[in-house]
Scaffold this motif. Structure first.
Motif, PDB file in Angstrom:
ATOM      1  N   LEU A  30       3.938   6.984  -0.533  1.00  0.00           N
ATOM      2  CA  LEU A  30       5.338   7.374  -0.316  1.00  0.00           C
ATOM      3  C   LEU A  30       6.122   7.504  -1.630  1.00  0.00           C
ATOM      4  O   LEU A  30       6.912   8.422  -1.797  1.00  0.00           O
ATOM      5  N   HIS A  31       5.910   6.568  -2.556  1.00  0.00           N
ATOM      6  CA  HIS A  31       6.706   6.578  -3.801  1.00  0.00           C
ATOM      7  C   HIS A  31       5.924   7.142  -4.982  1.00  0.00           C
ATOM      8  O   HIS A  31       6.284   6.913  -6.139  1.00  0.00           O
ATOM      9  N   SER A  32       4.848   7.891  -4.709  1.00  0.00           N
ATOM     10  CA  SER A  32       3.960   8.293  -5.811  1.00  0.00           C
ATOM     11  C   SER A  32       4.652   9.206  -6.822  1.00  0.00           C
ATOM     12  O   SER A  32       4.275   9.222  -7.996  1.00  0.00           O
ATOM     13  N   GLN A  91      13.452   7.361   0.626  1.00  0.00           N
ATOM     14  CA  GLN A  91      12.082   7.631   1.116  1.00  0.00           C
ATOM     15  C   GLN A  91      11.672   6.554   2.126  1.00  0.00           C
ATOM     16  O   GLN A  91      11.130   6.837   3.194  1.00  0.00           O
ATOM     17  N   ASP A  92      11.952   5.297   1.765  1.00  0.00           N
ATOM     18  CA  ASP A  92      11.635   4.200   2.689  1.00  0.00           C
ATOM     19  C   ASP A  92      12.398   4.351   3.996  1.00  0.00           C
ATOM     20  O   ASP A  92      11.843   4.194   5.084  1.00  0.00           O
ATOM     21  N   MET A  93      13.702   4.625   3.849  1.00  0.00           N
ATOM     22  CA  MET A  93      14.549   4.657   5.056  1.00  0.00           C
ATOM     23  C   MET A  93      14.166   5.774   6.002  1.00  0.00           C
ATOM     24  O   MET A  93      14.266   5.637   7.223  1.00  0.00           O
ATOM     25  N   ALA A 143       0.819  -1.224   0.000  1.00  0.00           N
ATOM     26  CA  ALA A 143       0.000   0.000   0.000  1.00  0.00           C
ATOM     27  C   ALA A 143       0.850   1.270   0.000  1.00  0.00           C
ATOM     28  O   ALA A 143       0.487   2.271  -0.620  1.00  0.00           O
ATOM     29  N   HIS A 144       2.021   1.224   0.675  1.00  0.00           N
ATOM     30  CA  HIS A 144       2.777   2.474   0.835  1.00  0.00           C
ATOM     31  C   HIS A 144       3.296   3.020  -0.487  1.00  0.00           C
ATOM     32  O   HIS A 144       3.514   4.214  -0.625  1.00  0.00           O
ATOM     33  N   SER A 145       3.473   2.133  -1.477  1.00  0.00           N
ATOM     34  CA  SER A 145       4.081   2.590  -2.733  1.00  0.00           C
ATOM     35  C   SER A 145       3.194   3.627  -3.431  1.00  0.00           C
ATOM     36  O   SER A 145       3.701   4.503  -4.130  1.00  0.00           O
TER      37      SER A 145
HETATM   38 FE   LIG Z   1       9.135   1.444  -0.430  1.00  0.00          FE
END
Ligand SMILES: [Fe+2]
Ligand code: FES
Length: 422
Positions: free
Chosen positions: A185-187, A343-345, A180-182
């Motif tokens: 967060l990565h949009s 972004q993930d980190m 779901a986060h992609s």
């Molecule tokens: Fe990610």
């Protein structure tokens, strides 16, 4: 939500912690093949589950993995001279071969006999899929080595991003299996577009869906589980569904959905209780296709000498708030942070060195995370009670036959049988 006891079982890996002991029954990623490419080259320090080792390739090309501390008076062998088929400690000149045999004790008179009575700790070692693997478990019952999912043939070419993360391995792995986060967060790096499936350009992966709240379905397997994140596609959402499947190979490997140019896998490996080594593999079964290592590291904003130092430490991290660019955010960049991994980190490290799982509010998109926790806590408890370690029994399918998937399919198709076509 987990109790403190459950959270400790899930996260702790050092010393006698059951999860770390379970992982010691697996072959562990010590470093990249690239890092020890040259005979007599620079030895590489590696910390695995709180244990320090040094990896080197000797004059004849043989690989060795030794306990980092010299058995004499504990100086680091990572400073050592890699010469004439052995690693020589700088302090008093003792020298060790790849299997731990003492070859010289420069500081000792008449050392011939004494040398034969000592052996330095050397670990079993393998090279496959662009990685050096070591076995830290009991050697009387060693788990058979099996090539990783991205090494269906010995000559396959892998491109790897490697980054040290300053938090516990389990919250990093939970990020890897959190589809779901992609969409949030990565949009910026994964914008919606009218494409057939995930389409890689030089700076983005276009995605044929605007749906930010996927429906998750999961199937448990003998190697871990796989799950599908089902989203509405931009076109024909009445008959079709956009499917992204992710494969969790216990205890620390994930196959994430590919794009139209390369396949993707991650290893989220505990350096110790508070640090994780993040490896992101991009590969293609045909060595002439895919993405080069330089291009891959550039795409991920994770180039050594630029965003990372020589030890794969990030120059930007939670201590400088990743230099988040608020102006860029006003202009449309979703996070103000460059690079998908960074972004993930930022998210993982902001959760604390070990996330407190006692006070969360989980939703339906967290299904895979709940399953991961339940599976691994039970696996660690079972192992502690004498069962074999999860993932060490021969699996019905070799890891090299496992596959994630992404694409638009008819709603009538069962995602469980879908395999990538890259
Ligand atoms: Fe990610
Ligand atoms: S500490 Fe290594 S030779 Fe003395």
């Amino acid at each position: 939500m987990l109790t403190e006891k459950q959270n400790n079982i899930l996260t702790r890996v050092e010393g006698d912690a059951p999860m770390g002991q379970l992982m010691r029954r697996h072959w562990l990623p010590a470093c990249l093949s690239d890092e020890v490419e040259l005979p007599d080259g620079t030895p590489v320090r590696s910390r695995l589950l709180g244990e320090d080792i040094v990896v080197f390739r000797d004059t004849n090309g043989k690989l060795g993995a030794l306990a980092e501390q010299c058995p004499h008076r504990k100086a680091s062998l990572a400073f050592g001279r890699n010469e004439e088929c052995g690693l020589r400690c700088l302090y008093h000149g003792w020298k060790f071969s790849v299997d731990g045999t003492v070859m010289d004790m420069a500081s000792e008179p008449n050392s011939e006999r004494k040398m034969k009575t000592i052996k330095h700790k050397a670990y079993p070692i393998e090279e496959s899929g662009g990685f050096i693997w070591v076995y830290l478990g009991p050697e009387d019952n060693i788990t058979e080595f099996q090539p990783p999912a991205w090494a269906p043939s010995p000559d396959v070419k892998t491109s790897v991003v490697k980054i040290q993360v300053k938090c516990n391995w389990a919250q990093v792995l939970e990020g890897s299996i959190d589809s779901a986060h992609s969409s949030s967060l990565h949009s910026t790096n994964m914008p919606s577009a009218e494409v057939e499936g995930s389409t890689a350009t030089s700076d983005a992966w276009l995605r044929p869906s605007k749906d930010k709240s996927p429906k998750l379905e999961i199937e448990m397997t003998d190697y871990g589980f796989h799950y599908a994140a089902l989203r509405k596609p931009i076109k024909n959402d009445d008959t079709n569904v956009y499917v992204r499947t992710t494969v969790f190979i216990a205890p620390f490997t994930v196959l994430i959905p590919p794009n139209n140019q390369y396949k993707l896998a991650q290893i989220l490996f505990p350096i110790d209780d508070y640090n994780t080594m993040f490896y992101w593999v991009a590969w293609h079964p045909d060595a002439t296709k895919g993405i080069t290592q330089d291009e891959w590291r550039k795409f991920c904003a994770a180039e050594v000498g630029k965003e990372l130092d020589d030890n794969y430490q990030k120059k930007l991290d939670i201590s400088n708030w990743y230099n988040q660019d608020r102006e860029a955010m006003k202009k449309g960049d979703f996070t103000g942070i460059k690079g998908i991994p960074a972004q993930d980190m930022a998210m993982w490290e902001s959760m604390g060195r070990i996330a407190d799982r006692g006070k969360e509010i989980l939703g339906s998109s967290d299904l895979s995370i709940v399953k991961f926790r339940n599976l691994m806590i039970k696996a660690a408890e079972d192992f502690n009670n004498g069962s074999s370690a999860i993932g060490t029994k021969k699996s019905a399918v070799a890891h090299t036959q496992l596959s994630s998937f992404e694409g638009i399919v008819s709603k009538s198709v069962d995602w469980r049988g879908l395999r990538d076509t890259v």
